[in-house]
Write a protein that holds these residues in place. Structure first.
Motif, mmCIF file in Angstrom:
data_model
loop_
_atom_site.group_PDB
_atom_site.id
_atom_site.type_symbol
_atom_site.label_atom_id
_atom_site.label_comp_id
_atom_site.label_asym_id
_atom_site.label_seq_id
_atom_site.Cartn_x
_atom_site.Cartn_y
_atom_site.Cartn_z
ATOM 1 N N VAL A 23 37.083 -95.986 103.040
ATOM 2 C CA VAL A 23 36.334 -96.309 101.817
ATOM 3 C C VAL A 23 34.838 -96.331 102.110
ATOM 4 C CG1 VAL A 23 35.850 -98.106 100.129
ATOM 5 C CG2 VAL A 23 38.218 -97.559 100.711
ATOM 6 N N VAL A 24 34.470 -96.974 103.203
ATOM 7 C CA VAL A 24 33.055 -97.034 103.589
ATOM 8 C C VAL A 24 32.535 -95.624 103.864
ATOM 9 C CG1 VAL A 24 31.414 -97.847 105.322
ATOM 10 C CG2 VAL A 24 33.234 -99.364 104.520
ATOM 11 N N ALA A 25 33.321 -94.814 104.570
ATOM 12 C CA ALA A 25 32.916 -93.454 104.894
ATOM 13 C C ALA A 25 32.716 -92.613 103.636
ATOM 14 C CB ALA A 25 33.957 -92.792 105.805
ATOM 15 N N ALA A 26 33.602 -92.768 102.664
ATOM 16 C CA ALA A 26 33.490 -92.008 101.419
ATOM 17 C C ALA A 26 32.208 -92.371 100.676
ATOM 18 C CB ALA A 26 34.709 -92.277 100.532
ATOM 19 N N VAL A 27 31.906 -93.657 100.618
ATOM 20 C CA VAL A 27 30.687 -94.103 99.935
ATOM 21 C C VAL A 27 29.449 -93.562 100.647
ATOM 22 C CG1 VAL A 27 29.278 -96.116 99.338
ATOM 23 C CG2 VAL A 27 31.761 -96.178 98.990
ATOM 24 N N VAL A 28 29.444 -93.649 101.959
ATOM 25 C CA VAL A 28 28.303 -93.171 102.735
ATOM 26 C C VAL A 28 28.099 -91.669 102.537
ATOM 27 C CG1 VAL A 28 27.438 -92.771 105.081
ATOM 28 C CG2 VAL A 28 28.426 -94.980 104.483
ATOM 29 N N ALA A 29 29.193 -90.904 102.566
ATOM 30 C CA ALA A 29 29.091 -89.455 102.405
ATOM 31 C C ALA A 29 28.511 -89.081 101.051
ATOM 32 C CB ALA A 29 30.467 -88.820 102.581
ATOM 33 N N VAL A 30 28.946 -89.768 100.000
ATOM 34 C CA VAL A 30 28.458 -89.473 98.646
ATOM 35 C C VAL A 30 26.986 -89.862 98.510
ATOM 36 C CG1 VAL A 30 28.673 -90.081 96.215
ATOM 37 C CG2 VAL A 30 30.725 -89.661 97.584
ATOM 38 N N VAL A 31 26.633 -91.034 99.007
ATOM 39 C CA VAL A 31 25.244 -91.490 98.918
ATOM 40 C C VAL A 31 24.319 -90.531 99.675
ATOM 41 C CG1 VAL A 31 23.629 -93.303 99.617
ATOM 42 C CG2 VAL A 31 25.820 -93.918 98.561
ATOM 43 N N MET A 32 24.724 -90.114 100.861
ATOM 44 C CA MET A 32 23.910 -89.168 101.624
ATOM 45 C C MET A 32 23.752 -87.853 100.874
ATOM 46 S SD MET A 32 25.277 -89.805 105.533
ATOM 47 C CE MET A 32 24.236 -88.508 106.218
ATOM 48 N N GLY A 33 24.815 -87.427 100.207
ATOM 49 C CA GLY A 33 24.735 -86.193 99.425
ATOM 50 C C GLY A 33 23.683 -86.279 98.329
ATOM 51 N N PHE A 34 23.621 -87.428 97.656
ATOM 52 C CA PHE A 34 22.601 -87.626 96.624
ATOM 53 C C PHE A 34 21.204 -87.681 97.228
ATOM 54 C CE2 PHE A 34 26.087 -89.234 93.866
ATOM 55 C CZ PHE A 34 25.784 -88.489 92.723
ATOM 56 N N LEU A 35 21.069 -88.371 98.345
ATOM 57 C CA LEU A 35 19.755 -88.528 98.964
ATOM 58 C C LEU A 35 19.186 -87.203 99.458
ATOM 59 C CD1 LEU A 35 20.259 -91.823 101.042
ATOM 60 C CD2 LEU A 35 18.994 -91.538 98.895
ATOM 61 N N PHE A 36 20.043 -86.320 99.940
ATOM 62 C CA PHE A 36 19.577 -85.059 100.515
ATOM 63 C C PHE A 36 19.583 -83.904 99.531
ATOM 64 C CE2 PHE A 36 21.450 -86.880 104.637
ATOM 65 C CZ PHE A 36 20.247 -87.491 104.951
ATOM 66 N N HIS A 37 19.926 -84.183 98.278
ATOM 67 C CA HIS A 37 20.022 -83.107 97.288
ATOM 68 C C HIS A 37 18.705 -82.337 97.166
ATOM 69 C CE1 HIS A 37 21.368 -80.889 93.802
ATOM 70 N NE2 HIS A 37 20.261 -81.237 93.168
ATOM 71 N N GLY A 38 18.789 -81.030 97.315
ATOM 72 C CA GLY A 38 17.623 -80.173 97.155
ATOM 73 C C GLY A 38 16.691 -80.111 98.344
ATOM 74 N N HIS A 39 16.994 -80.841 99.419
ATOM 75 C CA HIS A 39 16.117 -80.850 100.582
ATOM 76 C C HIS A 39 16.230 -79.545 101.376
ATOM 77 C CE1 HIS A 39 15.462 -85.478 100.987
ATOM 78 N NE2 HIS A 39 15.388 -85.062 99.734
ATOM 79 N N THR A 40 15.109 -79.091 101.895
ATOM 80 C CA THR A 40 15.088 -77.894 102.741
ATOM 81 C C THR A 40 14.605 -78.207 104.151
ATOM 82 O OG1 THR A 40 12.854 -77.365 101.960
ATOM 83 C CG2 THR A 40 14.712 -76.347 100.787
ATOM 84 N N LEU A 41 14.353 -79.479 104.404
ATOM 85 C CA LEU A 41 13.923 -79.928 105.729
ATOM 86 C C LEU A 41 14.746 -81.137 106.140
ATOM 87 C CD1 LEU A 41 10.034 -79.773 105.306
ATOM 88 C CD2 LEU A 41 11.467 -78.115 106.530
ATOM 89 N N GLY A 42 14.899 -81.320 107.456
ATOM 90 C CA GLY A 42 15.616 -82.475 107.945
ATOM 91 C C GLY A 42 14.738 -83.714 107.917
ATOM 92 N N THR A 43 15.350 -84.856 108.119
ATOM 93 C CA THR A 43 14.592 -86.103 108.214
ATOM 94 C C THR A 43 13.850 -86.136 109.555
ATOM 95 O OG1 THR A 43 16.406 -87.303 109.271
ATOM 96 C CG2 THR A 43 16.372 -87.246 106.856
ATOM 97 N N GLU A 44 13.011 -87.128 109.714
ATOM 98 C CA GLU A 44 12.306 -87.269 110.993
ATOM 99 C C GLU A 44 13.295 -87.441 112.145
ATOM 100 O OE1 GLU A 44 9.336 -90.272 110.985
ATOM 101 O OE2 GLU A 44 8.215 -89.429 109.286
ATOM 102 N N LEU A 45 14.358 -88.193 111.895
ATOM 103 C CA LEU A 45 15.375 -88.382 112.923
ATOM 104 C C LEU A 45 16.072 -87.060 113.234
ATOM 105 C CD1 LEU A 45 17.060 -90.176 114.769
ATOM 106 C CD2 LEU A 45 18.563 -90.653 112.805
ATOM 107 N N ASP A 46 16.392 -86.295 112.190
ATOM 108 C CA ASP A 46 17.030 -84.987 112.395
ATOM 109 C C ASP A 46 16.182 -84.096 113.298
ATOM 110 O OD1 ASP A 46 19.258 -85.493 110.782
ATOM 111 O OD2 ASP A 46 18.198 -84.875 108.966
#
Length: 219
Positions: A23-46
């Motif tokens: 359940v936690v994994a599913a929520v995290v995966a969906v939230v990350m999908g929303f946060l990264f929507h439309g991005h063409t660059l990685g985060t600073e950590l990436d």
């Protein structure tokens, strides 16, 4: 296949812990999908992790290892792994788990493929990247092997959960190194793939057991 006396696909000792993690994994995966929507660059950590890992494959041997690991998630490699694992699990008498060996990776592969254009995150130009299907596949395989070992050796809740999640994480980490160091995915893509696989394989195993139990009851 005879399912009547077969052990559950989702081993009983690890059901509750895996449900919670799924359940936690599913929520995290969906939230990350929303946060990264439309991005063409990685985060600073990436980007930081990429710069660190890219140097780790410069020696020819390390590059070869990374290529072999990455190939395990390609269609042909994945198909061979699924067929071999299903055969071995079936021969060991875990027929329900043999069904999951096929159904789990297939469901995971379909969902990660469909999720990529929805998430709309890109890498190396116009290549969709989130979530990583390669990482999701090997995570599914690691999780299923962990379930097999839990039933095979009668592991309890703590030991079984540690083995199942430990193998899933180990497989995901290996594929993440391969994909990130070769700039195929961002680190966060591979983490997303890990989360997707945990959620979907757990859900698929639950469905497999429920369907087989219903069929057995009717018989």
């Amino acid at each position: 296949m005879d399912f009547r006396a077969a052990a559950p696909a989702l081993a009983r000792p690890v059901r509750v812990p895996l449900f919670v993690v799924a359940v936690v994994a599913a929520v995290v995966a969906v939230v990350m999908g929303f946060l990264f929507h439309g991005h063409t660059l990685g985060t600073e950590l990436d980007e930081s992790v990429y710069r660190t890992l890219h140097g780790s494959i410069e020696p020819s041997f390390a590059y070869g290892v990374a290529w072999v690991i990455g190939s395990a998630g390609d269609p042909l490699g994945a198909a061979l792994i699924v067929v071999l694992l299903a055969f071995l699990v079936h021969r060991a008498g875990q027929t329900r788990l043999a069904v999951l060996v096929v159904a789990g990776p297939v469901v995971t592969g379909v969902v990660t493929t469909l999720a990529k254009p929805v998430a709309g995150r890109y890498i190396n130009g116009d290549n969709l990247s989130y979530p990583s299907g390669h990482t999701a596949f090997v995570t599914a395989v690691g999780l299923i092997i962990g379930l097999f070992l839990t039933t095979r050796y009668g592991l309890g809740r703590i030991g079984g959960t540690a083995v199942v999640l430990g193998l899933a994480l180990l497989c995901a980490a290996a594929m993440s190194w391969s994909q990130v160091s070769d700039r195929v995915h961002y680190l966060s893509d591979t983490f997303g793939g890990f989360c997707v696989a945990i959620a979907l394989v757990t859900a698929t195993a639950t469905i497999v057991d429920a369907v087989i139990d219903r069929v057995n009851a009717r018989r």
